[in-house]
Motif scaffolding. Structure first.
Motif, PDB file in Angstrom:
ATOM      1  N   ARG A  53      19.876  -5.092  -7.698  1.00 30.63           N
ATOM      2  CA  ARG A  53      19.548  -4.157  -8.781  1.00 30.63           C
ATOM      3  C   ARG A  53      18.305  -3.350  -8.402  1.00 30.63           C
ATOM      4  O   ARG A  53      17.407  -3.861  -7.737  1.00 30.63           O
ATOM      5  N   GLY A  54      18.266  -2.093  -8.894  1.00 32.22           N
ATOM      6  CA  GLY A  54      17.171  -1.184  -8.520  1.00 32.22           C
ATOM      7  C   GLY A  54      15.932  -1.333  -9.372  1.00 32.22           C
ATOM      8  O   GLY A  54      14.948  -0.611  -9.188  1.00 32.22           O
ATOM      9  N   GLU A  55      15.976  -2.278 -10.341  1.00 25.33           N
ATOM     10  CA  GLU A  55      14.829  -2.459 -11.211  1.00 25.33           C
ATOM     11  C   GLU A  55      14.578  -3.940 -11.440  1.00 25.33           C
ATOM     12  O   GLU A  55      15.520  -4.723 -11.515  1.00 25.33           O
ATOM     13  N   SER A  56      13.321  -4.319 -11.513  1.00 21.20           N
ATOM     14  CA  SER A  56      12.975  -5.721 -11.755  1.00 21.20           C
ATOM     15  C   SER A  56      11.636  -5.779 -12.475  1.00 21.20           C
ATOM     16  O   SER A  56      10.681  -5.099 -12.082  1.00 21.20           O
ATOM     17  N   HIS A  57      11.546  -6.566 -13.539  1.00 18.05           N
ATOM     18  CA  HIS A  57      10.322  -6.707 -14.325  1.00 18.05           C
ATOM     19  C   HIS A  57       9.756  -5.333 -14.718  1.00 18.05           C
ATOM     20  O   HIS A  57       8.545  -5.112 -14.665  1.00 18.05           O
ATOM     21  N   GLY A  58      10.656  -4.420 -15.090  1.00 16.13           N
ATOM     22  CA  GLY A  58      10.241  -3.097 -15.552  1.00 16.13           C
ATOM     23  C   GLY A  58       9.714  -2.177 -14.466  1.00 16.13           C
ATOM     24  O   GLY A  58       9.164  -1.116 -14.756  1.00 16.13           O
ATOM     25  N   GLU A  59       9.901  -2.588 -13.211  1.00 10.77           N
ATOM     26  CA  GLU A  59       9.424  -1.762 -12.097  1.00 10.77           C
ATOM     27  C   GLU A  59      10.590  -1.347 -11.212  1.00 10.77           C
ATOM     28  O   GLU A  59      11.593  -2.060 -11.116  1.00 10.77           O
ATOM     29  N   LYS A  60      10.407  -0.237 -10.518  1.00  5.08           N
ATOM     30  CA  LYS A  60      11.389   0.209  -9.547  1.00  5.08           C
ATOM     31  C   LYS A  60      11.300  -0.714  -8.331  1.00  5.08           C
ATOM     32  O   LYS A  60      10.207  -1.029  -7.864  1.00  5.08           O
ATOM     33  N   LEU A  61      12.463  -1.135  -7.868  1.00  7.15           N
ATOM     34  CA  LEU A  61      12.497  -2.019  -6.702  1.00  7.15           C
ATOM     35  C   LEU A  61      12.620  -1.189  -5.421  1.00  7.15           C
ATOM     36  O   LEU A  61      13.478  -0.315  -5.323  1.00  7.15           O
ATOM     37  N   THR A  62      11.743  -1.438  -4.466  1.00  6.91           N
ATOM     38  CA  THR A  62      11.821  -0.730  -3.179  1.00  6.91           C
ATOM     39  C   THR A  62      12.837  -1.429  -2.272  1.00  6.91           C
ATOM     40  O   THR A  62      13.697  -0.792  -1.669  1.00  6.91           O
ATOM     41  N   SER A  63      12.714  -2.756  -2.167  1.00  2.00           N
ATOM     42  CA  SER A  63      13.662  -3.521  -1.350  1.00  2.00           C
ATOM     43  C   SER A  63      13.594  -4.992  -1.738  1.00  2.00           C
ATOM     44  O   SER A  63      12.658  -5.426  -2.421  1.00  2.00           O
ATOM     45  N   MET A  64      14.604  -5.725  -1.285  1.00  3.14           N
ATOM     46  CA  MET A  64      14.633  -7.172  -1.508  1.00  3.14           C
ATOM     47  C   MET A  64      14.887  -7.827  -0.154  1.00  3.14           C
ATOM     48  O   MET A  64      15.747  -7.373   0.610  1.00  3.14           O
TER      49      MET A  64
ATOM     50  N   TRP B 130      16.096 -17.608  -0.464  1.00  8.88           N
ATOM     51  CA  TRP B 130      14.980 -17.212  -1.330  1.00  8.88           C
ATOM     52  C   TRP B 130      14.835 -15.700  -1.265  1.00  8.88           C
ATOM     53  O   TRP B 130      14.827 -15.102  -0.182  1.00  8.88           O
ATOM     54  N   LYS B 131      14.665 -15.090  -2.471  1.00 11.94           N
ATOM     55  CA  LYS B 131      14.533 -13.632  -2.559  1.00 11.94           C
ATOM     56  C   LYS B 131      13.076 -13.238  -2.771  1.00 11.94           C
ATOM     57  O   LYS B 131      12.393 -13.818  -3.621  1.00 11.94           O
ATOM     58  N   ARG B 132      12.655 -12.237  -2.008  1.00 14.91           N
ATOM     59  CA  ARG B 132      11.319 -11.657  -2.188  1.00 14.91           C
ATOM     60  C   ARG B 132      11.495 -10.180  -2.502  1.00 14.91           C
ATOM     61  O   ARG B 132      12.181  -9.470  -1.762  1.00 14.91           O
ATOM     62  N   GLU B 133      10.899  -9.745  -3.599  1.00 16.37           N
ATOM     63  CA  GLU B 133      11.038  -8.342  -4.004  1.00 16.37           C
ATOM     64  C   GLU B 133       9.819  -7.544  -3.597  1.00 16.37           C
ATOM     65  O   GLU B 133       8.691  -8.025  -3.737  1.00 16.37           O
ATOM     66  N   LEU B 134      10.055  -6.332  -3.142  1.00 16.51           N
ATOM     67  CA  LEU B 134       8.953  -5.385  -2.913  1.00 16.51           C
ATOM     68  C   LEU B 134       9.041  -4.341  -4.019  1.00 16.51           C
ATOM     69  O   LEU B 134      10.023  -3.601  -4.117  1.00 16.51           O
ATOM     70  N   ARG B 135       8.011  -4.348  -4.903  1.00 15.59           N
ATOM     71  CA  ARG B 135       7.955  -3.398  -6.018  1.00 15.59           C
ATOM     72  C   ARG B 135       6.642  -2.629  -5.934  1.00 15.59           C
ATOM     73  O   ARG B 135       5.811  -2.907  -5.067  1.00 15.59           O
ATOM     74  N   ALA B 136       6.452  -1.686  -6.876  1.00 13.86           N
ATOM     75  CA  ALA B 136       5.233  -0.858  -6.860  1.00 13.86           C
ATOM     76  C   ALA B 136       3.983  -1.741  -6.864  1.00 13.86           C
ATOM     77  O   ALA B 136       2.993  -1.443  -6.187  1.00 13.86           O
ATOM     78  N   SER B 137       4.028  -2.869  -7.594  1.00 18.24           N
ATOM     79  CA  SER B 137       2.845  -3.727  -7.718  1.00 18.24           C
ATOM     80  C   SER B 137       2.681  -4.697  -6.544  1.00 18.24           C
ATOM     81  O   SER B 137       1.750  -5.492  -6.527  1.00 18.24           O
TER      82      SER B 137
END
Lengths: 83, 148
Positions: free
Chosen positions: B36-47, B122-129
């Motif tokens: 999904r392109g969004e996670s925790h209200g943020e745009k997801l760059t990559s997983m 295990w998934k690691r998300e890269l988001r704006a934060s």
């Protein structure tokens, strides 16, 4: 004993694997986790809360009461999040 | 059949392979999981998906064996990707083949529920934060517990 770390456990410990000679009283996964935690630094951080940690011995999921012995491969990791 | 790979897969081709040359299979059920392109209200760059090479394959094989013991399945395919994935990318395929649909549907759901709680990924998300490890969800444990 060969130890493997994955995900944030690996990041906190600062390495993905290592060989250790644990003392004789370290006979369970839980005792091994306590022994590693006592090393301090990243280990103390990684093993601070055993409830957030899962383990596998020789590539089988186990509880913290599972036995460990010399020659085993023991992996520590967070609850899995695939799929 | 179990595969763990960094490359993408073609769900249509995998399903076609599952029943090619057979006339005893009456049903194929499949599930494709996507980033999904969004996670925790943020745009997801990559997983990024990390796994435990060796144990992952063994655990997926054990899960497949359990499904085959419970349902009359003609074939099973599980493909799971690892490495860095972009929003919209395919992560996982589970497809089951059986004579009738009930077994195929149920087994596919069982396989996904067990995969999500047992297979060492295990998934690691890269988001704006910044970078965030995905937390396991209690609802996944509840879903897997239904089958006990």
């Amino acid at each position: 004993m060969k130890l493997l770390y994955f995900a944030w456990v690996r990041q906190k410990v600062g390495r993905g694997e290592e060989i250790v000679d644990a003392p004789r009283h370290v006979a369970t996964v839980g005792a091994l986790a306590e022994w590693l935690k006592a090393k301090g630094g990243g280990y103390a951080e990684a093993f601070a809360d055993p409830k957030r940690m899962r383990a596998a011995v020789n590539q089988e999921h186990v509880g913290f009461d599972a036995p460990v012995k010399a020659g085993d491969e023991v992996a520590f990791f967070p609850p899995v999040t695939g799929g | 059949m179990i595969r763990v790979q960094s490359d993408d897969f073609d769900p249509g081709a995998e399903i076609a392979k599952l029943h090619a040359g057979r006339s005893d299979i009456g049903a194929v059920a499949s599930f494709v999981g996507l980033v999904r392109g969004e996670s925790h209200g943020e745009k997801l760059t990559s997983m990024t998906l990390e796994h435990f090479p060796g144990m992952t394959e063994r655990e997926l094989e054990r899960i497949e064996e359990q499904a085959r013991a419970r349902w009359a399945l003609d074939d099973v395919v599980i493909v799971h990707r690892v490495g860095e994935l972009k929003p919209g990318a395919r992560i996982v395929l589970v497809a089951t083949a059986a004579a009738h649909r009930a077994a195929a549907f149920e087994a596919a759901e069982f396989l996904m529920d067990y995969l999500k709680t047992r297979a060492p990924f295990w998934k690691r998300e890269l988001r704006a934060s910044g970078e965030h490890w995905v937390e396991a969800r209690g609802s996944d444990d509840d879903a897997a517990a239904r089958w006990r």
